[in-house]
Write a protein that holds these residues in place. Structure first.
Motif, short mmCIF file in Angstrom:
data_model
loop_
_atom_site.label_atom_id
_atom_site.label_comp_id
_atom_site.label_asym_id
_atom_site.label_seq_id
_atom_site.Cartn_x
_atom_site.Cartn_y
_atom_site.Cartn_z
N GLY A 1 -0.50 -139.36 -0.50
CA GLY A 1 -1.74 -139.95 -0.01
C GLY A 1 -1.60 -140.55 1.37
O GLY A 1 -0.51 -140.95 1.78
N ASN A 2 -2.69 -140.53 2.11
CA ASN A 2 -2.73 -141.27 3.37
C ASN A 2 -4.04 -142.04 3.48
O ASN A 2 -5.05 -141.62 2.93
N TRP A 3 -3.98 -143.19 4.14
CA TRP A 3 -5.14 -144.08 4.20
C TRP A 3 -5.42 -144.57 5.59
O TRP A 3 -4.50 -144.83 6.38
N SER A 4 -6.72 -144.72 5.83
CA SER A 4 -7.18 -145.42 7.01
C SER A 4 -7.94 -146.63 6.51
O SER A 4 -8.91 -146.50 5.77
N LEU A 5 -7.46 -147.82 6.88
CA LEU A 5 -8.15 -149.05 6.49
C LEU A 5 -9.02 -149.48 7.66
O LEU A 5 -8.59 -150.24 8.53
N GLY A 6 -10.21 -148.92 7.72
CA GLY A 6 -11.12 -149.25 8.81
C GLY A 6 -10.67 -148.72 10.16
O GLY A 6 -11.08 -149.19 11.21
N ASP A 7 -9.81 -147.71 10.16
CA ASP A 7 -9.29 -147.15 11.41
C ASP A 7 -9.95 -145.78 11.63
O ASP A 7 -11.15 -145.69 11.85
#
Ligand code: ATP
Ligand code: MG
Length: 612
Positions: free
Chosen positions: A89-95
């Motif tokens: 998985g990969n995530w962008s936290l408000g990016d």
């Protein structure tokens, strides 16, 4: 052959290059989310951050997360659904948001430097829009701009292209999914049709734009996130040109072991071998988790129990016996470098698997016979009527789990040319079953409380505990000394128990230690204590221990410790009272073993308080 280790490494490397920090896999038991029993996706442990809390490692994260999805249990047996799997998985936290992540997904899948998958075998889906949220034109256009033809981008409803929330409430939003054609390379359909199971979903990019709140409304999230999940098992299969996850290094050693133990071939036993491999892998990971869970009748422990028992049942059909620990050893060996907790908890895993398997084998033999008998009595399967009560009795008296009852009934129906039991009927009987189960649990609680008042009025909680421990001691002595132990007397004070029994010599230190260990092991399993009342003759047939020559009425009560009378660790004729669950007993310790008269020994023992 590309290995699973290579895919994990490549994935993390790719996203590191794109500015992501690598975070470790969290436990399978969620910390911050009481709405689900297990971590079902990589986003789970990240919920607080997806809701706006700052993550110490920044706004771009990636990982490999172990997941359990019991909701997929009915699909297990096909080529690509598992109860345990790993999610990249990969995530962008408000990016970053849609454009960036879609482009990266495409690059990782197709670039020869990364997975190098054939573009012509890929297809995509995007959210079509409804009254909660509009058509995801941005995702659609982004795929098109990467060169994907329109007939390979399906617009699908919420049922397909909306993710979450994982429980009742939480972050959610539209998603875009990536599929790979696992059928013949020269028969790739021109346009994508998600009904064809040969299009296998491998990756899902979720755009978390909403938070579903308690009244069912969708509120826009102040911070827009990206959450992606790619199945490692499926990806490994397609990268190697395989149409079966079980032929990859994440399963094949397990399948080979099953072939070995059963003497049967995988190709001729696909479903059974897949279920055994899948369920025992999940069970190994649950037992071997940082928060190690043991089989029980509630929560995670119950799921674990179901997984093990279902695997054992399929194993039995393949002619295997006492096999689960052998298979778990293979699994631990395969995964020990990536998940060192498995090695650390190896003994716990193997011991619990062995014990649960043994318990269940007994249950199973009896249960199957009983079902056959019930069917026979009612004049065969065509006139056999059953309901939630029948199923409950099978469970209560014989420890036969409801889903196995259904499967057996289905099997009998198929043999007789009838269809499966209707799903709706199953649901309604299941409801009936659980209503009775709950009523039963409430009743046994109140009845033991009531009896406590009426009977031994001066017996405190400690006294009850020591009394229950005496039953465990009795059985453990029997197990260790390998002979019939006849009780010669018992006496309990507030601080110790005393148990006299027939035996001709002094016990060795080792034997005493073994007895203590067994009792403490049972306590750790948190077995429940039950009482049933039966006709004396019937009660004697159950094998429950009782004092010969003692006078009993026509009806006697038996206390048993364990899930069912058949599989109980201890059963004794006894008036009680006892604790409801032996998990509360504390730590059992023998303080003295001595002779009282010729051929009679006396043990004094105590229960030490433990911190929990
Ligand atoms: P499917 O429709 O095939 O059941 P899904 O929509 O439930 O998949 P997601 O919730 O989007 O899947 O999970 C992300 C990825 O995790 C999927 O693309 C897939 O690669 C993988 N995945 C999901 N469920 C399973 C499973 N039961 N076994 C193996 N991999 C899975
Ligand atoms: Mg699914």
């Amino acid at each position: 052959m590309t290995t699973s280790a290579e895919i994990r490494r490549k994935y993390l490397e790719f996203f590191k290059e794109k500015g992501h920090a690598v975070i470790p896999s969290a436990s399978l038991v969620p910390e911050n989310d009481p709405s689900v029993l297990f971590t079902t996706a990589g986003m789970h442990p990240l919920v607080p951050y997806l809701l706006g809390e700052k993550h110490p490692l920044g706004a771009r994260l990636c990982d490999v997360q172990k997941c359990i999805r019991t909701g997929d249990i009915d699909e297990v047996g096909d080529y690509c659904h598992h109860t345990f799997f790993e999610m990249l998985g990969n995530w962008s936290l408000g990016d970053y948001f849609k454009k960036e992540v879609i482009a990266w997904s495409f690059e990782f899948l197709t670039s020869p430097r990364w997975l190098g998958l054939n573009k012509n075998r890929l297809a995509f889906s995007v959210f079509a829009g409804d009254s909660d949220a509009p058509f995801d034109s941005e995702a659609f256009e982004t795929w098109k701009n990467l060169g994907v033809s329109e007939n390979r981008i399906a617009k699908l409803p919420k049922k397909n292209n909306w993710w979450g929330p994982a429980g009742e409430t939480g972050p959610c939003g539209p998603d875009t999914e990536m599929f790979y054609w696992v059928g013949d390379a020269d028969k790739v359909p021109e346009s994508f049709n998600d009904d064809n199971p040969l299009w296998m979903e491998i990756w899902n990019d979720v755009f978390m734009q909403y938070n579903k709140i308690i009244d069912g409304k969708f509120e826009p999230l102040s911070q827009k996130n990206v959450d992606t999940g790619m199945g490692l098992e499926r990806t490994l299969a397609v990268v190697n040109g395989l149409d079966d996850n079980y032929k990859t290094d994440l399963f094949w050693p397990i399948i080979e072991k099953i072939e070995n133990l059963s003497g049967k071939k995988y190709d001729e036993n696909l479903k059974g071998m897949r279920i055994i491999a899948d369920h025992l892998k999940a069970a190994t990971f649950i037992l071997g988790d940082e928060k190690g869970i043991a089989p029980s009748n509630t929560g995670q422990g119950y799921v674990l129990r179901r997984l093990i028992r279902r695997a054992v049942r399929y194993g039995k059909q393949l002619g295997m016996k006492s096999f689960s620990a052998d298979i778990a050893e293979v699994i631990i060996e395969m995964y020990k470098d990536v998940y060192p907790e498995l090695l650390k908890n190896k003994n716990f895993v193997l011991e619990n698997l062995g014990q649960e398997e043994e318990k269940f084998e007994k249950t199973l033999e009896n249960g199957l016979k009983i079902i056959e008998k019930i069917i026979e009595k009612s004049g065969g399967i065509t006139s056999f009527h059953f309901n939630g009560d029948t199923l409950f009795d099978l469970f209560q008296t014989h420890g036969f789990p409801i889903e196995l009852s259904f499967e057996e009934i289905d099997n009998a129906r198929i043999k007789n040319g009838l269809g499966l039991v209707d799903l709706e009927i199953k649901e309604s009987f299941t409801k009936q079953f659980f209503t009775r189960l709950k009523r039963h649990q409430d009743m046994s609680r109140t009845s033991s409380a009531g009896m406590f008042k009426g009977g031994l009025s001066d017996a405190g909680e400690e006294n009850k505990k020591l009394h229950t421990a005496t039953h465990l001691l009795h059985q453990a002595l029997h197990d260790v000394l390998q002979t019939e132990i006849t009780q010669k007397g018992s006496n309990i004070t507030v601080e110790r128990l005393r148990f006299d029994f027939s035996f001709s010599r002094k016990m060795t230190d080792e034997e005493k230690k073994k007895v203590e260990d067994i009792v403490n092991q049972k306590i750790a399993q948190k077995l429940s204590v039950h009482k049933i009342i039966m006709k004396k003759e019937e009660a004697e047939k159950t094998g429950a221990s009782h004092v010969f020559g003692d006078k009993y009425g026509d009806e006697v009560s038996i206390y048993y410790i364990g899930d069912s009378l058949d599989s109980a660790y201890s059963k004794e004729f006894c008036g009680g009272p006892h604790v409801d669950n032996i998990g509360t007993l504390g730590h059992f310790r023998i303080i003295k073993e001595e002779a009282v008269s010729a051929g009679v020994r006396r043990i004094k023992a105590v229960l030490d308080k433990t911190s929990n």
